[in-house]
Design a protein around this motif. Structure first.
Motif, PDB file in Angstrom:
ATOM      1  N   TYR A  35      -2.242 -53.467 -24.370  1.00 23.72           N
ATOM      2  CA  TYR A  35      -2.556 -53.167 -23.107  1.00 23.72           C
ATOM      3  C   TYR A  35      -3.258 -50.936 -23.154  1.00 23.72           C
ATOM      4  CZ  TYR A  35      -2.524 -56.321 -19.995  1.00 23.72           C
ATOM      5  OH  TYR A  35      -2.782 -57.690 -18.985  1.00 23.72           O
TER       6      TYR A  35
ATOM      7  N   TYR B  28      -5.011 -54.825 -16.073  1.00 22.97           N
ATOM      8  CA  TYR B  28      -3.303 -54.746 -16.338  1.00 22.97           C
ATOM      9  C   TYR B  28      -2.962 -55.981 -15.198  1.00 22.97           C
ATOM     10  CZ  TYR B  28       1.490 -55.353 -16.369  1.00 22.97           C
ATOM     11  OH  TYR B  28       2.560 -54.840 -17.007  1.00 22.97           O
TER      12      TYR B  28
ATOM     13  N   SER C 198      -2.557 -59.568 -16.666  1.00 25.76           N
ATOM     14  CA  SER C 198      -0.515 -59.540 -17.887  1.00 25.76           C
ATOM     15  C   SER C 198      -0.439 -60.340 -17.649  1.00 25.76           C
ATOM     16  CB  SER C 198       0.314 -58.339 -17.179  1.00 25.76           C
ATOM     17  OG  SER C 198       0.306 -58.306 -15.769  1.00 25.76           O
TER      18      SER C 198
END
Length: 186
Positions: free
Chosen positions: A58, A29, A33
């Motif tokens: 996610y 992440y 991200s």
């Protein structure tokens, strides 16, 4: 925010996340991200919607990390494809909701537009063949094609990144697409 992981580190972290390793998932992440948010924003043009889609992405990655196959695609390509598809799906849902709201009473008359299992299997085979054919191209050309078509980067931006004139970039991609089509037709 963490620095972008290498391809190998990201593939390893996805494998660990597939086995339930929350720390590995957090590394995935933190490393990806910002890039995936950029993909979502580019497509959706709405920060709130993009944030919602990013969360959905996610959740999907957490649940489906075990389906990632490093032999078929790079980890970032896999993640960007999920982000792109989810963003486009949300855009379509938003457009459809604005254009044709359907009363609940009429819901039973609506067709189920979920793809048939046979279509899903066929599509997966097509994706596998596409990645196989892309791997047969010159690495730089394959990278440019993936970047242009999977991440939505313009030819001009790609030309700047590769330090070549825009016409050269267009020629690389055009010739690459011709070779790709020939490979897929075999």
């Amino acid at each position: 925010m963490s620095a972008m992981m290498t391809r190998e580190e990201l593939a390893l972290a996805l494998g660990e996340a597939a086995r339930g390793d929350r720390a590995a998932f957090k590394r995935v992440y933190e490393s990806t991200s910002a890039k995936l948010m950029g993909v979502c924003l580019r497509i959706l043009q709405d920060r709130g919607l993009a944030e919602d889609v990013l969360q959905d992405i996610y959740l999907t990655v957490w649940r489906r990390a075990d389906t990632f196959d490093p032999a078929r695609a790079s980890p970032i390509t896999w993640l960007v494809t999920i982000a792109r598809n989810r963003s486009i799906d949300r855009l379509r849902q938003s457009s459809a909701a604005r254009l044709s709201p359907v009363p609940v009473e009429e819901a039973h008359d609506l067709a189920d537009d979920t793809p048939l299992a046979s279509d899903t299997v066929e599509q997966a085979e097509d994706v596998r063949r596409l990645h196989g054919c892309l791997d047969e191209l010159d690495a730089k050309v394959a990278h440019c094609i993936r970047t242009a078509f999977m991440e939505g980067v313009t030819y001009d931006t790609l030309a700047q990144r590769e330090s070549v004139p825009p016409g050269t970039m267009k020629s690389w991609i055009r010739r690459g697409l011709l070779r790709l089509r020939a490979c897929l037709e075999q």
